[in-house]
Design a protein around this motif. Structure first.
Motif, PDB file in Angstrom:
ATOM      1  N   GLY A 107      -5.607 -33.850   9.670  1.00 26.94           N
ATOM      2  CA  GLY A 107      -4.159 -34.462   9.301  1.00 26.94           C
ATOM      3  C   GLY A 107      -3.403 -34.907  10.386  1.00 26.94           C
ATOM      4  N   GLU A 108      -2.369 -35.345  10.157  1.00 22.54           N
ATOM      5  CA  GLU A 108      -1.586 -35.694  11.113  1.00 22.54           C
ATOM      6  C   GLU A 108      -1.013 -34.953  12.254  1.00 22.54           C
ATOM      7  OE1 GLU A 108       2.175 -35.029  11.780  1.00 22.54           O
ATOM      8  OE2 GLU A 108       2.105 -33.196  10.450  1.00 22.54           O
ATOM      9  N   HIS A 109      -1.462 -33.552  12.212  1.00 22.17           N
ATOM     10  CA  HIS A 109      -1.547 -32.841  13.355  1.00 22.17           C
ATOM     11  C   HIS A 109      -2.296 -33.230  14.470  1.00 22.17           C
ATOM     12  CE1 HIS A 109       1.066 -30.307  10.734  1.00 22.17           C
ATOM     13  NE2 HIS A 109       0.050 -30.112   9.944  1.00 22.17           N
ATOM     14  N   THR A 110      -3.107 -34.052  14.368  1.00 23.85           N
ATOM     15  CA  THR A 110      -4.149 -34.525  15.294  1.00 23.85           C
ATOM     16  C   THR A 110      -3.666 -35.551  15.993  1.00 23.85           C
ATOM     17  OG1 THR A 110      -5.178 -35.812  13.814  1.00 23.85           O
ATOM     18  CG2 THR A 110      -6.160 -33.977  13.980  1.00 23.85           C
ATOM     19  N   ASN A 111      -2.314 -36.300  15.842  1.00 25.29           N
ATOM     20  CA  ASN A 111      -1.907 -37.156  16.507  1.00 25.29           C
ATOM     21  C   ASN A 111      -1.233 -36.720  17.843  1.00 25.29           C
ATOM     22  OD1 ASN A 111      -2.727 -39.044  14.531  1.00 25.29           O
ATOM     23  ND2 ASN A 111      -0.840 -38.810  13.477  1.00 25.29           N
ATOM     24  N   ASN A 112      -1.455 -37.451  19.004  1.00 24.12           N
ATOM     25  CA  ASN A 112      -0.634 -36.982  20.303  1.00 24.12           C
ATOM     26  C   ASN A 112       0.335 -37.953  20.185  1.00 24.12           C
ATOM     27  OD1 ASN A 112       0.259 -36.939  22.840  1.00 24.12           O
ATOM     28  ND2 ASN A 112      -2.092 -36.714  23.489  1.00 24.12           N
ATOM     29  N   TYR A 113       1.515 -37.356  19.789  1.00 21.50           N
ATOM     30  CA  TYR A 113       2.670 -38.298  19.452  1.00 21.50           C
ATOM     31  C   TYR A 113       3.374 -38.740  20.832  1.00 21.50           C
ATOM     32  CZ  TYR A 113       2.710 -37.775  14.751  1.00 21.50           C
ATOM     33  OH  TYR A 113       2.351 -38.009  13.194  1.00 21.50           O
ATOM     34  N   PRO A 114       3.311 -37.900  21.989  1.00 22.16           N
ATOM     35  CA  PRO A 114       3.859 -38.380  23.230  1.00 22.16           C
ATOM     36  C   PRO A 114       3.240 -39.609  23.851  1.00 22.16           C
ATOM     37  CG  PRO A 114       3.745 -35.997  23.194  1.00 22.16           C
ATOM     38  CD  PRO A 114       3.265 -36.330  21.972  1.00 22.16           C
ATOM     39  N   GLU A 115       1.709 -39.657  23.501  1.00 18.95           N
ATOM     40  CA  GLU A 115       1.037 -40.643  23.944  1.00 18.95           C
ATOM     41  C   GLU A 115       1.397 -41.882  22.983  1.00 18.95           C
ATOM     42  OE1 GLU A 115      -3.594 -41.487  23.117  1.00 18.95           O
ATOM     43  OE2 GLU A 115      -3.384 -39.941  24.754  1.00 18.95           O
ATOM     44  N   ILE A 116       1.371 -41.940  21.527  1.00 20.20           N
ATOM     45  CA  ILE A 116       1.959 -42.867  20.839  1.00 20.20           C
ATOM     46  C   ILE A 116       3.315 -43.351  21.341  1.00 20.20           C
ATOM     47  CG2 ILE A 116       2.691 -43.453  18.413  1.00 20.20           C
ATOM     48  CD1 ILE A 116       0.558 -41.227  17.595  1.00 20.20           C
ATOM     49  N   ALA A 146       4.820 -43.553  24.193  1.00 19.95           N
ATOM     50  CA  ALA A 146       4.532 -44.324  25.449  1.00 19.95           C
ATOM     51  C   ALA A 146       3.650 -45.429  25.158  1.00 19.95           C
ATOM     52  CB  ALA A 146       3.907 -43.465  26.524  1.00 19.95           C
ATOM     53  N   LYS A 147       2.574 -45.589  24.425  1.00 20.41           N
ATOM     54  CA  LYS A 147       2.092 -46.711  24.190  1.00 20.41           C
ATOM     55  C   LYS A 147       2.644 -47.848  23.524  1.00 20.41           C
ATOM     56  CE  LYS A 147      -2.118 -48.361  21.600  1.00 20.41           C
ATOM     57  NZ  LYS A 147      -2.309 -47.981  20.378  1.00 20.41           N
ATOM     58  N   ASP A 148       3.331 -47.170  22.352  1.00 12.46           N
ATOM     59  CA  ASP A 148       3.963 -48.228  21.617  1.00 12.46           C
ATOM     60  C   ASP A 148       5.648 -48.405  21.939  1.00 12.46           C
ATOM     61  OD1 ASP A 148       1.804 -48.348  20.020  1.00 12.46           O
ATOM     62  OD2 ASP A 148       2.526 -47.268  18.538  1.00 12.46           O
ATOM     63  N   LYS A 149       6.059 -47.728  23.010  1.00 15.26           N
ATOM     64  CA  LYS A 149       7.240 -47.932  23.633  1.00 15.26           C
ATOM     65  C   LYS A 149       8.452 -47.513  22.566  1.00 15.26           C
ATOM     66  CE  LYS A 149       6.370 -51.232  27.264  1.00 15.26           C
ATOM     67  NZ  LYS A 149       4.932 -51.548  26.975  1.00 15.26           N
ATOM     68  N   LEU A 150       8.078 -46.365  21.945  1.00 14.34           N
ATOM     69  CA  LEU A 150       9.084 -45.978  20.695  1.00 14.34           C
ATOM     70  C   LEU A 150      10.216 -45.293  21.206  1.00 14.34           C
ATOM     71  CD1 LEU A 150       6.366 -44.890  18.164  1.00 14.34           C
ATOM     72  CD2 LEU A 150       7.535 -46.937  18.165  1.00 14.34           C
ATOM     73  N   THR A 151      11.507 -45.401  20.730  1.00 13.92           N
ATOM     74  CA  THR A 151      12.551 -44.364  21.023  1.00 13.92           C
ATOM     75  C   THR A 151      12.369 -43.216  20.341  1.00 13.92           C
ATOM     76  OG1 THR A 151      13.562 -45.147  18.878  1.00 13.92           O
ATOM     77  CG2 THR A 151      14.052 -46.560  20.903  1.00 13.92           C
ATOM     78  N   ARG A 171       8.096 -42.210  12.659  1.00 12.53           N
ATOM     79  CA  ARG A 171       6.670 -41.984  12.610  1.00 12.53           C
ATOM     80  C   ARG A 171       6.151 -40.701  12.119  1.00 12.53           C
ATOM     81  NH1 ARG A 171       2.688 -45.035  15.821  1.00 12.53           N
ATOM     82  NH2 ARG A 171       4.044 -46.751  15.558  1.00 12.53           N
ATOM     83  N   GLN A 172       6.486 -39.754  12.823  1.00 17.88           N
ATOM     84  CA  GLN A 172       6.044 -38.238  12.390  1.00 17.88           C
ATOM     85  C   GLN A 172       6.411 -38.190  10.990  1.00 17.88           C
ATOM     86  OE1 GLN A 172       8.084 -36.710  15.673  1.00 17.88           O
ATOM     87  NE2 GLN A 172       6.220 -35.699  16.264  1.00 17.88           N
ATOM     88  N   LEU A 173       7.504 -38.597  10.487  1.00 15.10           N
ATOM     89  CA  LEU A 173       7.681 -38.166   8.975  1.00 15.10           C
ATOM     90  C   LEU A 173       6.983 -38.820   8.061  1.00 15.10           C
ATOM     91  CD1 LEU A 173      11.630 -37.818   9.454  1.00 15.10           C
ATOM     92  CD2 LEU A 173       9.952 -35.977   8.861  1.00 15.10           C
ATOM     93  N   LEU A 174       6.689 -40.112   8.525  1.00 14.69           N
ATOM     94  CA  LEU A 174       5.857 -41.061   7.573  1.00 14.69           C
ATOM     95  C   LEU A 174       4.264 -40.616   7.657  1.00 14.69           C
ATOM     96  CD1 LEU A 174       7.153 -44.707   8.499  1.00 14.69           C
ATOM     97  CD2 LEU A 174       7.198 -43.462   6.322  1.00 14.69           C
ATOM     98  N   ASP A 175       4.042 -40.229   8.776  1.00 14.12           N
ATOM     99  CA  ASP A 175       2.449 -39.380   8.738  1.00 14.12           C
ATOM    100  C   ASP A 175       2.524 -38.149   8.150  1.00 14.12           C
ATOM    101  OD1 ASP A 175       1.550 -41.481  10.493  1.00 14.12           O
ATOM    102  OD2 ASP A 175       1.792 -40.257  12.304  1.00 14.12           O
ATOM    103  N   GLN A 176       3.494 -37.325   7.915  1.00 17.71           N
ATOM    104  CA  GLN A 176       3.555 -36.167   7.294  1.00 17.71           C
ATOM    105  C   GLN A 176       3.440 -36.580   5.678  1.00 17.71           C
ATOM    106  OE1 GLN A 176       6.880 -34.045   8.621  1.00 17.71           O
ATOM    107  NE2 GLN A 176       5.680 -33.215  10.137  1.00 17.71           N
ATOM    108  N   VAL A 177       4.296 -37.466   5.244  1.00 17.29           N
ATOM    109  CA  VAL A 177       4.081 -38.114   3.703  1.00 17.29           C
ATOM    110  C   VAL A 177       2.837 -38.481   3.442  1.00 17.29           C
ATOM    111  CG1 VAL A 177       5.230 -39.893   2.231  1.00 17.29           C
ATOM    112  CG2 VAL A 177       6.719 -38.631   3.791  1.00 17.29           C
TER     113      VAL A 177
END
Length: 111
Positions: A66-75, A77-82, A89-95
């Motif tokens: 599931g969404e626990h596999t996502n590397n959010y710090p990497e995401i 940095a890559k997508d330049k997210l605040t 993004r994390q909440l949407l992945d959890q839903v």
């Protein structure tokens, strides 16, 4: 040296989702759109296993789903997210993961 594993993953319908050769260390991920039990097969690429470590091979398998596999710090940095965008993004992945789990339960119960 030269020791590695071949990894093959099949979905519940027997369709190969992943088939890849890895070295002595590796990490694999796969996405399946079919709910149900998946089959993970690990094969040594060596026919000389009897000579290696007394005929034993140690495999450490850490399965994350599931969404626990996502590397959010990497995401981020890559997508330049605040920080706020990343949290959204994390909440949407959890839903999405909750929806997938509910669909899986429906399939298991035959509803």
């Amino acid at each position: 040296p030269g020791l590695g594993m071949h990894v093959e993953v099949k979905d519940p319908d027997g369709k190969v989702v992943l088939s890849r050769q890895y070295g002595s260390e590796g990490r694999f991920t796969f996405t399946s759109h079919t709910p149900g039990e998946h089959q993970i097969c690990l094969h040594s690429n060596s026919t000389r296993m009897a000579l290696f470590a007394g005929g034993k091979l140690r495999v450490h398998l850490d399965i994350q789903v599931g969404e626990h596999t996502n590397n959010y710090p990497e995401i981020a940095a890559k997508d330049k997210l605040t920080e706020l965008q990343l949290r959204a993004r994390q909440l949407l992945d959890q839903v999405e993961q909750i929806q997938k789990e509910q669909n899986y339960q429906r399939v298991r119960r035959g509803l």
